[in-house]
Enzyme design. Structure first.
Site, PDB file in Angstrom:
ATOM      1  N   ASN A   1     -10.242  -3.534  -6.854  1.00 15.38           N
ATOM      2  CA  ASN A   1      -9.467  -2.493  -7.553  1.00 15.38           C
ATOM      3  C   ASN A   1     -10.022  -2.136  -8.936  1.00 15.38           C
ATOM      4  O   ASN A   1      -9.661  -1.107  -9.504  1.00 15.38           O
ATOM      5  CB  ASN A   1      -7.988  -2.893  -7.684  1.00 15.38           C
ATOM      6  CG  ASN A   1      -7.211  -2.795  -6.392  1.00 15.38           C
ATOM      7  OD1 ASN A   1      -6.242  -3.518  -6.168  1.00 15.38           O
ATOM      8  ND2 ASN A   1      -7.619  -1.885  -5.509  1.00 15.38           N
TER       9      ASN A   1
ATOM     10  N   ASP B   1       0.835  -1.205   0.000  1.00 17.60           N
ATOM     11  CA  ASP B   1       0.000   0.000   0.000  1.00 17.60           C
ATOM     12  C   ASP B   1       0.869   1.255   0.000  1.00 17.60           C
ATOM     13  O   ASP B   1       1.947   1.258   0.593  1.00 17.60           O
ATOM     14  CB  ASP B   1      -0.899  -0.034   1.251  1.00 17.60           C
ATOM     15  CG  ASP B   1      -2.125   0.836   1.095  1.00 17.60           C
ATOM     16  OD1 ASP B   1      -2.287   1.476   0.036  1.00 17.60           O
ATOM     17  OD2 ASP B   1      -2.932   0.891   2.041  1.00 17.60           O
TER      18      ASP B   1
HETATM   19  C1  FPP Z   1      -2.159   0.142  -3.296  1.00 19.67           C
HETATM   20  O1  FPP Z   1      -1.584   1.425  -3.144  1.00 19.67           O
HETATM   21  C2  FPP Z   1      -1.467  -0.519  -4.391  1.00 19.67           C
HETATM   22  C3  FPP Z   1      -2.098  -1.129  -5.425  1.00 19.67           C
HETATM   23  C4  FPP Z   1      -3.562  -1.188  -5.562  1.00 19.67           C
HETATM   24  C5  FPP Z   1      -1.315  -1.738  -6.521  1.00 19.67           C
HETATM   25  C6  FPP Z   1      -0.101  -2.492  -6.083  1.00 19.67           C
HETATM   26  C7  FPP Z   1       0.672  -2.838  -7.276  1.00 19.67           C
HETATM   27  C8  FPP Z   1       2.012  -2.845  -7.377  1.00 19.67           C
HETATM   28  C9  FPP Z   1       2.927  -2.574  -6.247  1.00 19.67           C
HETATM   29  C10 FPP Z   1       2.632  -3.206  -8.665  1.00 19.67           C
HETATM   30  C11 FPP Z   1       2.613  -4.695  -8.835  1.00 19.67           C
HETATM   31  C12 FPP Z   1       3.104  -5.008 -10.145  1.00 19.67           C
HETATM   32  C13 FPP Z   1       3.204  -6.213 -10.708  1.00 19.67           C
HETATM   33  C14 FPP Z   1       3.843  -6.316 -12.013  1.00 19.67           C
HETATM   34  C15 FPP Z   1       2.722  -7.459 -10.080  1.00 19.67           C
HETATM   35  P1  FPP Z   1      -2.424   2.708  -3.541  1.00 19.67           P
HETATM   36  O2  FPP Z   1      -2.186   3.013  -4.959  1.00 19.67           O
HETATM   37  O3  FPP Z   1      -3.846   2.509  -3.176  1.00 19.67           O
HETATM   38  O4  FPP Z   1      -1.760   3.800  -2.664  1.00 19.67           O
HETATM   39  P2  FPP Z   1      -2.472   5.018  -1.928  1.00 19.67           P
HETATM   40  O5  FPP Z   1      -3.357   4.411  -0.862  1.00 19.67           O
HETATM   41  O6  FPP Z   1      -1.330   5.783  -1.363  1.00 19.67           O
HETATM   42  O7  FPP Z   1      -3.233   5.778  -2.965  1.00 19.67           O
END
Ligand code: FPP
Length: 241
Positions: A70, A22
Site C-alpha cells: 500500500n 476492501d
Molecule cells: C482497501 O480498499 C482498503 C485499504 C487499503 C485500507 C483499509 C483501511 C481501513 C478500513 C481503515 C483501518 C483503520 C485503522 C485505524 C486500523 P480500497 O481503498 O483499495 O478500495 P477500492 O478497491 O474500492 O479502491
C-alpha cells in the site's frame, strides 16, 4: 443471528476470523466523497465489526489495514491512513481496557515515526494480558512475515520447522484463521496471512467494506458452518483429530 448459528459460534466453532477490508475507495466514489472519506468510514466500521465479533464469541479477529504494497498509493492517501491510525490509537487504550481485548500489530513497525511506534507499543503492552485478541495488520505482508520469521528462527539457533516458523510469525499468539472474509467482490489473498491460511475457509461478498454490518458477519458465519473441513484427511479421520 439465528439461535443455532449463535450457539455454534459461541461454543467455539470459529476461533479466528480475518478480514480483508476492501472497497473503501469504491464506496467513497459512489457517495461522491473523497477516497480518504471512504477510509474514515472504513475505520469506523472496522471498530464495529471487531466489537461485534468479540461479542458473539470469536476470540481472535484479524484485519488487514495497510499492506507492504500500500506504500505504492498516492502520498496523500498513505498519509491519511497513517493519520487515521494515529487518531484511532489516541482513544484505543481506554476502549480495549474496558472490552478486555488484547491488541497486536502485525507487520514491521520500524518504518513508522517514533511517536506512532510508541503509541502502538503502549497499546500492545497495556492490553497484553487479555485473552481475546484483535490483530491489526499494518505495514504487513505475508511473504515479508515468513522471511522475518525464518530470520528469527535462524538467529535463535533453532531448527527450521513448521512449529518454529509458526512460533515466530507476527500472529504467534493466535491460532490459524478458520475463516477469511474479503469484501468488495475481489477473490484474492493479496499477500494476507499466506502461511496461516493453509486450511482457512474463504468467504467473499460483494458488499463494500464501509457497508459491512452484523447481518453480513452472520451470513459469513452461517456459510462457514455449512463447510466440511477435513484438513487433508478423509471425513471420518478428520473427525477423530
Ligand atoms: C482497501 O480498499 C482498503 C485499504 C487499503 C485500507 C483499509 C483501511 C481501513 C478500513 C481503515 C483501518 C483503520 C485503522 C485505524 C486500523 P480500497 O481503498 O483499495 O478500495 P477500492 O478497491 O474500492 O479502491
Amino acid at each position: 443471528m439465528k439461535d443455532r448459528i449463535k450457539e455454534a459460534v459461541a461454543s467455539g466453532a470459529i476461533q479466528h476470523m480475518a478480514f480483508i477490508m476492501d472497497g473503501n475507495g469504491r464506496w467513497a466514489t459512489r457517495q461522491g466523497k473523497s477516497r480518504n472519506e471512504g477510509h474514515k468510514k472504513g475505520a469506523k466500521v472496522f471498530e464495529e465489526v471487531a466489537e461485534y465479533c468479540h461479542n458473539i464469541g470469536i476470540h481472535h479477529v484479524t484485519v488487514y489495514a495497510f499492506s507492504t504494497e500500500n506504500w505504492r498509493r498516492p502520498e496523500d492517501e498513505v498519509s491519511a491512513l497513517m493519520r487515521l491510525l494515529s487518531s484511532y490509537l489516541d482513544t484505543a487504550i481506554k476502549r480495549f481496557r474496558e472490552k478486555q481485548i488484547r491488541v497486536v500489530f502485525l507487520g514491521d513497525k520500524s518504518v513508522f515515526p517514533k511517536k506512532l511506534i510508541a503509541k502502538m507499543e503502549k497499546l500492545e503492552t497495556i492490553t497484553k494480558d487479555h485473552t481475546d485478541i484483535l490483530n491489526i495488520a499494518f505495514n504487513y505482508g505475508g511473504r515479508d512475515e515468513i522471511v522475518h520469521a525464518c530470520r528469527e528462527v535462524i538467529a535463535s539457533g533453532e531448527e527450521i520447522s513448521e512449529e518454529t516458523i509458526s512460533k515466530h510469525l507476527y500472529t504467534a499468539a493466535s491460532p490459524d484463521p478458520d475463516l477469511i472474509v474479503r469484501t468488495a467482490g475481489e477473490m484474492r489473498l493479496s499477500n494476507f496471512l499466506l502461511w496461516q491460511a493453509a486450511y482457512a475457509e474463504f468467504y467473499y461478498t460483494d458488499t463494500l467494506w464501509p457497508d459491512m454490518n452484523a447481518e453480513e458477519i452472520d451470513k459469513a458465519c452461517a456459510a462457514f458452518l455449512l463447510r466440511k473441513r477435513n484438513f487433508g484427511a478423509l471425513p471420518e479421520e478428520a473427525k477423530l483429530n
